[in-house]
Design a protein around this motif. Structure first.
Motif, PDB file in Angstrom:
ATOM      1  N   ASN A   1      33.079 -37.902 -10.921  1.00 45.25           N
ATOM      2  CA  ASN A   1      33.154 -36.946  -9.814  1.00 45.25           C
ATOM      3  C   ASN A   1      33.944 -35.735 -10.279  1.00 45.25           C
ATOM      4  O   ASN A   1      34.991 -35.874 -10.892  1.00 45.25           O
ATOM      5  CB  ASN A   1      33.828 -37.564  -8.583  1.00 45.25           C
ATOM      6  CG  ASN A   1      33.423 -36.871  -7.298  1.00 45.25           C
ATOM      7  OD1 ASN A   1      32.240 -36.559  -7.111  1.00 45.25           O
ATOM      8  ND2 ASN A   1      34.362 -36.632  -6.401  1.00 45.25           N
TER       9      ASN A   1
ATOM     10  N   ASN B   1      27.971 -35.890  -3.439  1.00 48.90           N
ATOM     11  CA  ASN B   1      29.433 -35.815  -3.406  1.00 48.90           C
ATOM     12  C   ASN B   1      29.907 -34.457  -3.916  1.00 48.90           C
ATOM     13  O   ASN B   1      29.514 -33.440  -3.355  1.00 48.90           O
ATOM     14  CB  ASN B   1      29.993 -37.004  -4.216  1.00 48.90           C
ATOM     15  CG  ASN B   1      31.400 -37.373  -3.820  1.00 48.90           C
ATOM     16  OD1 ASN B   1      31.994 -36.783  -2.935  1.00 48.90           O
ATOM     17  ND2 ASN B   1      31.950 -38.370  -4.490  1.00 48.90           N
ATOM     18  N   GLU B   2      30.691 -34.399  -4.969  1.00 44.53           N
ATOM     19  CA  GLU B   2      31.246 -33.123  -5.430  1.00 44.53           C
ATOM     20  C   GLU B   2      30.117 -32.157  -5.800  1.00 44.53           C
ATOM     21  O   GLU B   2      29.069 -32.575  -6.306  1.00 44.53           O
ATOM     22  CB  GLU B   2      32.163 -33.353  -6.642  1.00 44.53           C
ATOM     23  CG  GLU B   2      33.461 -32.537  -6.573  1.00 44.53           C
ATOM     24  CD  GLU B   2      33.311 -31.100  -7.074  1.00 44.53           C
ATOM     25  OE1 GLU B   2      33.462 -30.172  -6.250  1.00 44.53           O
ATOM     26  OE2 GLU B   2      33.068 -30.898  -8.267  1.00 44.53           O
TER      27      GLU B   2
ATOM     28  N   TRP C   1      32.975 -34.212   2.233  1.00 42.28           N
ATOM     29  CA  TRP C   1      32.910 -34.763   0.869  1.00 42.28           C
ATOM     30  C   TRP C   1      33.061 -33.614  -0.132  1.00 42.28           C
ATOM     31  O   TRP C   1      34.150 -33.288  -0.506  1.00 42.28           O
ATOM     32  CB  TRP C   1      31.596 -35.540   0.661  1.00 42.28           C
ATOM     33  CG  TRP C   1      31.543 -36.878   1.347  1.00 42.28           C
ATOM     34  CD1 TRP C   1      32.008 -37.206   2.604  1.00 42.28           C
ATOM     35  CD2 TRP C   1      30.995 -38.096   0.799  1.00 42.28           C
ATOM     36  NE1 TRP C   1      31.780 -38.534   2.858  1.00 42.28           N
ATOM     37  CE2 TRP C   1      31.164 -39.102   1.782  1.00 42.28           C
ATOM     38  CE3 TRP C   1      30.376 -38.421  -0.407  1.00 42.28           C
ATOM     39  CZ2 TRP C   1      30.736 -40.422   1.569  1.00 42.28           C
ATOM     40  CZ3 TRP C   1      29.948 -39.721  -0.611  1.00 42.28           C
ATOM     41  CH2 TRP C   1      30.134 -40.718   0.364  1.00 42.28           C
ATOM     42  N   GLY C   2      31.949 -32.988  -0.528  1.00 43.52           N
ATOM     43  CA  GLY C   2      32.020 -31.936  -1.541  1.00 43.52           C
ATOM     44  C   GLY C   2      31.929 -30.547  -0.927  1.00 43.52           C
ATOM     45  O   GLY C   2      31.443 -30.374   0.189  1.00 43.52           O
TER      46      GLY C   2
ATOM     47  N   GLY D   1      35.991 -37.585 -13.760  1.00 43.65           N
ATOM     48  CA  GLY D   1      35.829 -38.631 -12.758  1.00 43.65           C
ATOM     49  C   GLY D   1      37.146 -38.956 -12.100  1.00 43.65           C
ATOM     50  O   GLY D   1      38.209 -38.474 -12.516  1.00 43.65           O
ATOM     51  N   LYS D   2      37.058 -39.776 -11.072  1.00 43.90           N
ATOM     52  CA  LYS D   2      38.265 -40.182 -10.352  1.00 43.90           C
ATOM     53  C   LYS D   2      39.083 -41.120 -11.239  1.00 43.90           C
ATOM     54  O   LYS D   2      38.570 -42.151 -11.682  1.00 43.90           O
ATOM     55  CB  LYS D   2      37.880 -40.905  -9.059  1.00 43.90           C
ATOM     56  CG  LYS D   2      37.040 -40.055  -8.113  1.00 43.90           C
ATOM     57  CD  LYS D   2      36.625 -40.860  -6.890  1.00 43.90           C
ATOM     58  CE  LYS D   2      35.671 -40.062  -6.024  1.00 43.90           C
ATOM     59  NZ  LYS D   2      35.264 -40.793  -4.820  1.00 43.90           N
TER      60      LYS D   2
ATOM     61  N   ASN E   1      27.299 -34.408  -7.755  1.00 48.44           N
ATOM     62  CA  ASN E   1      27.510 -35.809  -8.117  1.00 48.44           C
ATOM     63  C   ASN E   1      26.858 -36.669  -7.040  1.00 48.44           C
ATOM     64  O   ASN E   1      26.836 -36.296  -5.865  1.00 48.44           O
ATOM     65  CB  ASN E   1      29.011 -36.142  -8.130  1.00 48.44           C
ATOM     66  CG  ASN E   1      29.744 -35.602  -9.334  1.00 48.44           C
ATOM     67  OD1 ASN E   1      30.602 -34.738  -9.214  1.00 48.44           O
ATOM     68  ND2 ASN E   1      29.422 -36.126 -10.501  1.00 48.44           N
TER      69      ASN E   1
ATOM     70  N   GLN F   1      38.434 -35.133  -6.320  1.00 48.18           N
ATOM     71  CA  GLN F   1      37.462 -34.949  -5.229  1.00 48.18           C
ATOM     72  C   GLN F   1      36.867 -33.554  -5.220  1.00 48.18           C
ATOM     73  O   GLN F   1      35.793 -33.352  -4.653  1.00 48.18           O
ATOM     74  CB  GLN F   1      38.133 -35.202  -3.869  1.00 48.18           C
ATOM     75  CG  GLN F   1      38.666 -36.613  -3.704  1.00 48.18           C
ATOM     76  CD  GLN F   1      37.565 -37.628  -3.493  1.00 48.18           C
ATOM     77  OE1 GLN F   1      36.407 -37.395  -3.810  1.00 48.18           O
ATOM     78  NE2 GLN F   1      37.928 -38.768  -2.977  1.00 48.18           N
TER      79      GLN F   1
ATOM     80  N   TRP G   1      27.397 -40.207  -5.413  1.00 46.11           N
ATOM     81  CA  TRP G   1      28.464 -41.214  -5.359  1.00 46.11           C
ATOM     82  C   TRP G   1      27.976 -42.580  -5.840  1.00 46.11           C
ATOM     83  O   TRP G   1      26.859 -42.984  -5.510  1.00 46.11           O
ATOM     84  CB  TRP G   1      29.004 -41.321  -3.928  1.00 46.11           C
ATOM     85  CG  TRP G   1      30.259 -42.130  -3.831  1.00 46.11           C
ATOM     86  CD1 TRP G   1      31.420 -41.933  -4.522  1.00 46.11           C
ATOM     87  CD2 TRP G   1      30.468 -43.264  -2.985  1.00 46.11           C
ATOM     88  NE1 TRP G   1      32.336 -42.883  -4.148  1.00 46.11           N
ATOM     89  CE2 TRP G   1      31.798 -43.706  -3.216  1.00 46.11           C
ATOM     90  CE3 TRP G   1      29.673 -43.939  -2.055  1.00 46.11           C
ATOM     91  CZ2 TRP G   1      32.333 -44.805  -2.545  1.00 46.11           C
ATOM     92  CZ3 TRP G   1      30.216 -45.022  -1.388  1.00 46.11           C
ATOM     93  CH2 TRP G   1      31.537 -45.453  -1.639  1.00 46.11           C
TER      94      TRP G   1
END
Ligand SMILES: [Ca+2]
Length: 251
Positions: free
Chosen positions: A222, A170-171, A125-126, A237-238, A182, A41, A184
């Protein structure tokens, strides 16, 4: 009041005619292992390695990770009621967001012990440091610029591409003065002008998934970290078992 209305109209007419940002497919300049159990994250480069924040309830952590083999050198787990999100360095501390817990932990960047907390509205989030400020995403198209000492919002940046808001940011990472984000549920990173929120370039990273070992259960792209010394940007990534490097001037 009216000047604001005119400014808004000018902004609308100005952006409506703008062309979409060009898409660039960056070259991949390196590949390393990454913990496939890390639901990434937040990612930041710090003293020759990564600081990483991982999410999910019951699995959230902050960790120091070695580049060459992806080994976790130190880890601090969060209580299971926190879902950890973005991570950035500010004033020598590691600042870690949480998704829906309205809590930012200010931590020692070496022991990860929390020395302070801040609260904020909405989702976290980020997070990235931008000069003396922090920039934070919350799943919308609007980024908050924060004072890291108080978490007070200094200003907001609405992110658009050809006049259309770009949501689900996101990130985050600041690379050469621009905001990389990023988006999402996509394989894109957008490069944003921090002054007007316009997307300058869109990086298409869908080719990275083809480089992941077959059979693994992976989630979305991410995680962005700038290694200024090597002029590289690391992306992962996750639950991705790989970390990749791309140039920090991809287009
Ligand atoms: Ca980052």
């Amino acid at each position: 009041m009216w000047s604001h209305v005119f400014a808004a109209l000018l902004a609308i007419s100005g952006t409506a005619t703008a062309a979409p940002a060009p898409t660039v497919v960056p070259s991949v300049t390196g590949t390393w292992p990454h913990d496939p159990a890390a639901f990434t994250q937040g990612l930041v480069w710090h003293r020759g390695g990564f600081l990483e924040s991982t999410g999910l309830y019951g699995q959230s952590s902050v960790r120091r990770v070695r580049l060459r083999d992806g080994r976790v050198l130190r880890i601090r787990r969060l209580p299971s009621r926190y879902f950890a999100e973005g991570l950035a360095l500010a004033g020598g501390r590691a600042v870690q967001l949480t998704w829906r817990e309205h809590t930012a932990f200010v931590r020692s960047s070496t022991t990860f012990r929390a020395v302070r907390r801040h609260t904020y509205r909405g989702e976290g989030w980020g997070l990235a440091s931008m000069g003396p400020r922090l920039v934070m995403s919350d799943g919308t198209a609007t980024l908050r610029i924060l004072d890291p000492r108080t978490f007070r919002v200094v200003r907001r940046v609405r992110v658009t591409d050809a006049g259309t808001p770009v949501a689900l940011l996101n990130e985050l990472e600041i690379v050469r003065g621009e905001i990389w984000a990023n988006v999402w549920q996509t394989d894109d990173i957008v490069i944003i002008n921090p002054r007007n929120g316009r997307v300058r370039v869109r990086l298409d990273l869908r080719g990275l998934k083809a480089r992941l070992p077959a059979g693994g259960q992976v989630d979305v792209l991410n995680g962005i970290a700038w290694d200024r010394g090597r002029q590289r940007v690391y992306v992962t990534g996750k639950l991705w078992p790989r970390m990749f490097a791309i140039p920090d001037r991809p287009g």
